[in-house]
Scaffold this active site. Structure first.
Site, PDB file in Angstrom:
ATOM      1  N   SER A  71       0.852  -1.183   0.000  1.00  0.00           N
ATOM      2  CA  SER A  71       0.000   0.000   0.000  1.00  0.00           C
ATOM      3  C   SER A  71       0.887   1.232   0.000  1.00  0.00           C
ATOM      4  O   SER A  71       1.910   1.256   0.693  1.00  0.00           O
ATOM      5  CB  SER A  71      -0.879   0.014   1.254  1.00  0.00           C
ATOM      6  OG  SER A  71      -1.430   1.297   1.435  1.00  0.00           O
ATOM      7  N   GLY A 127     -14.022   8.458  10.239  1.00  0.00           N
ATOM      8  CA  GLY A 127     -15.467   8.313  10.119  1.00  0.00           C
ATOM      9  C   GLY A 127     -15.964   8.471   8.689  1.00  0.00           C
ATOM     10  O   GLY A 127     -17.142   8.714   8.460  1.00  0.00           O
ATOM     11  N   SER A 130     -12.943   4.585   5.496  1.00  0.00           N
ATOM     12  CA  SER A 130     -11.753   4.072   4.813  1.00  0.00           C
ATOM     13  C   SER A 130     -11.728   2.540   4.899  1.00  0.00           C
ATOM     14  O   SER A 130     -11.308   1.871   3.947  1.00  0.00           O
ATOM     15  CB  SER A 130     -10.478   4.667   5.406  1.00  0.00           C
ATOM     16  OG  SER A 130     -10.431   4.435   6.796  1.00  0.00           O
ATOM     17  N   SER A 131     -12.237   1.981   5.998  1.00  0.00           N
ATOM     18  CA  SER A 131     -12.230   0.514   6.132  1.00  0.00           C
ATOM     19  C   SER A 131     -13.179  -0.140   5.135  1.00  0.00           C
ATOM     20  O   SER A 131     -12.792  -1.077   4.436  1.00  0.00           O
ATOM     21  CB  SER A 131     -12.660   0.074   7.527  1.00  0.00           C
ATOM     22  OG  SER A 131     -12.274   0.967   8.495  1.00  0.00           O
ATOM     23  N   ASP A 175     -21.980   1.385   6.044  1.00  0.00           N
ATOM     24  CA  ASP A 175     -20.783   1.846   5.350  1.00  0.00           C
ATOM     25  C   ASP A 175     -20.507   1.022   4.099  1.00  0.00           C
ATOM     26  O   ASP A 175     -20.282   1.555   3.015  1.00  0.00           O
ATOM     27  CB  ASP A 175     -19.561   1.773   6.286  1.00  0.00           C
ATOM     28  CG  ASP A 175     -19.761   2.613   7.528  1.00  0.00           C
ATOM     29  OD1 ASP A 175     -20.721   3.411   7.561  1.00  0.00           O
ATOM     30  OD2 ASP A 175     -18.962   2.461   8.473  1.00  0.00           O
ATOM     31  N   TYR A 225     -18.454   1.907  20.894  1.00  0.00           N
ATOM     32  CA  TYR A 225     -19.443   1.545  19.864  1.00  0.00           C
ATOM     33  C   TYR A 225     -20.166   0.264  20.290  1.00  0.00           C
ATOM     34  O   TYR A 225     -21.390   0.191  20.273  1.00  0.00           O
ATOM     35  CB  TYR A 225     -18.709   1.348  18.530  1.00  0.00           C
ATOM     36  CG  TYR A 225     -19.603   1.076  17.347  1.00  0.00           C
ATOM     37  CD1 TYR A 225     -20.051   2.116  16.539  1.00  0.00           C
ATOM     38  CD2 TYR A 225     -19.993  -0.222  17.015  1.00  0.00           C
ATOM     39  CE1 TYR A 225     -20.868   1.867  15.438  1.00  0.00           C
ATOM     40  CE2 TYR A 225     -20.802  -0.480  15.930  1.00  0.00           C
ATOM     41  CZ  TYR A 225     -21.236   0.572  15.136  1.00  0.00           C
ATOM     42  OH  TYR A 225     -22.037   0.314  14.048  1.00  0.00           O
TER      43      TYR A 225
HETATM   44  C1  GLA Z   1     -19.883   3.351  11.920  1.00  0.00           C
HETATM   45  C2  GLA Z   1     -20.392   1.966  11.576  1.00  0.00           C
HETATM   46  C3  GLA Z   1     -21.752   2.028  10.879  1.00  0.00           C
HETATM   47  C4  GLA Z   1     -22.735   2.891  11.664  1.00  0.00           C
HETATM   48  C5  GLA Z   1     -22.102   4.227  12.056  1.00  0.00           C
HETATM   49  C6  GLA Z   1     -22.974   5.022  12.978  1.00  0.00           C
HETATM   50  O1  GLA Z   1     -19.617   4.066  10.755  1.00  0.00           O
HETATM   51  O2  GLA Z   1     -19.474   1.295  10.746  1.00  0.00           O
HETATM   52  O3  GLA Z   1     -22.256   0.733  10.677  1.00  0.00           O
HETATM   53  O4  GLA Z   1     -23.218   2.216  12.775  1.00  0.00           O
HETATM   54  O5  GLA Z   1     -20.852   4.057  12.692  1.00  0.00           O
HETATM   55  O6  GLA Z   1     -24.135   5.442  12.323  1.00  0.00           O
END
Ligand code: GLA
Length: 388
Positions: A71, A127, A130-131, A175, A225
């Site tokens: 990478s 947020g 990227s993953s 995501d 989380y």
């Molecule tokens: C992260 C998680 C998502 C979602 C958001 C919050 O991005 O990967 O699945 O839960 O947080 O909305």
């Protein structure tokens, strides 16, 4: 922020040689969620869009029994022997692609020997997914190279599974879905319970979408989380003693009395309140955008942040400084945190005429108050993961 493909090719050939055999190019975006936060794993609504920056992958099948991964974002080559049961390596970026390759293997689709070179321009851990982007670029590449012919929805679910089981982050589906199904100039109105979705055109007229990165180093994000997820499950269990509910999104704002009556713990009650009210706001925001009522969309975004701050408690000083100081500036129609929270980014709608001033003044105020330097992006809304 666009990746430089020719530089990537030069690097590819200097790593792997054999200029006569062309690698194949794949691309996958990041995402920003406009509204509908922490609703996905509660079977609720989300409203994300794919960005016009993301992860690029050059890949070529080769002889041998290994996958070679490099990478431009992380130093050093990682060599992975072909297997039918891959194992994660603590703290390595390769867990994202290998987790996806492992999901293919679990379906009986073995990876070929490959040379891979990734590069990305999504800030890590900010947020903006990227993953999910690196997972989905791997999925579309694996799908094509193996000739598996999987549908996008299948790959989205596999990427989520990889993140849950292999990486160890218990995320919802938003995501990977947004990154897989993104469409230029559209947001995705997704019901995370049924996975039904519709595209909504995003035309903001003389306003701009602005993303602001707190650049706060993420600390306890994953454990916090998972703690929120557990609190939501607890709320469902308590309400289920009185009413049949599958998840918090079975309830609407007219059911809010139930959480007061059935949930004794004030913290769990606040978490449930956020999820239920956020679903309502998300549906209203989708309508507002359809009706071109950007002022209402902005108001709902503001209310979303307030709820994430007060009831869900996933914001923190940095995000709150950006949001509450940002709201005082001229031309700001709405501003909120986006993604998991605890750091990461805000998303704002700002009148174009005031965007420059917003960036410079908020940057100064944020730096004065937190000692950190924020980054600002004016993203376009792009297409989803694909071969280029
Ligand atoms: C992260 C998680 C998502 C979602 C958001 C919050 O991005 O990967 O699945 O839960 O947080 O909305």
């Amino acid at each position: 922020m666009k990746s430089d493909i020719s530089k990537l090719k030069t690097e590819f050939f200097s790593l792997y040689g054999d200029r006569d055999r062309e690698p194949v190019l794949f691309y996958s975006p990041g995402r920003v969620n406009l509204i509908g936060e922490h609703t996905d794993y509660n079977g609720g609504y989300v409203f994300p869009c794919a960005l016009d920056f993301g992860t690029t992958l050059l890949v070529r099948m080769c002889s041998g029994r290994e996958i070679r991964m490099n990478s431009l974002n992380f130093p050093g080559e990682v060599v992975i022997p072909l297997s039918l049961n891959y194992l994660p390596v603590p703290r390595s970026w390769t867990n994202y692609p290998v987790g996806v390759i492992n999901e293919f293997a679990r379906k009986g689709i073995a990876a070929p020997a490959m040379e891979m070179l990734f590069t990305g321009d999504i800030p890590n851990g900010a947020g903006l997914s990227s993953s999910a982007s690196i997972e989905m670029v791997t999925a579309v590449a694996m799908n094509e190279l193996s000739g598996a012919g999987l549908e996008m929805i299948e790959m989205v679910k596999m990427a989520q599974k990889a993140e849950n089981g292999f990486v160890g982050m218990n995320c919802g589906i938003m995501d990977q879905f947004a990154v897989g199904f993104g469409r230029a100039n559209h947001a995705i109105n997704l019901n995370c319970d049924t996975l039904e979705y519709r595209y909504a055109p995003v035309s903001l007229g003389d306003r701009k979408l602005v993303i602001t990165n707190t650049n706060k180093r993420r600390g306890l994000t994953d454990s916090k989380y998972n703690e929120r997820r557990a609190e939501c499950e607890k709320a469902v269990a308590l309400i289920s003693l009185h009413r049949p509910v599958r998840n918090l999104s079975d309830l609407t704002v007219s059911d809010l009395w139930m959480i007061d009556s059935y949930i004794p713990d004030p913290v769990v009650r606040k978490r449930a309140k956020h999820v239920i009210t956020e679903n309502g706001r998300t549906l209203d925001a989708i309508k507002a955008l359809e009706n071109n009522d950007i002022a209402l969309l902005g108001k709902l975004m503001n209310e979303s942040h307030d709820s994430l701050c007060t009831d869900y408690e996933v914001t923190g000083a940095e995000l709150d400084t950006l949001v509450y100081e940002g709201r005082k500036l001229p031309g700001v129609i709405g501003t909120r945190m986006t993604g998991a929270g605890f750091g990461g980014c805000t998303v704002s709608i700002v009148e174009s005429a005031h965007a420059k001033e917003f960036i410079s003044r908020l940057g100064e105020i944020y730096n004065a108050k937190t000692g950190l330097t924020a980054d600002f992006y004016l993203p376009g809304i792009g297409d989803g993961a694909r071969r280029v």
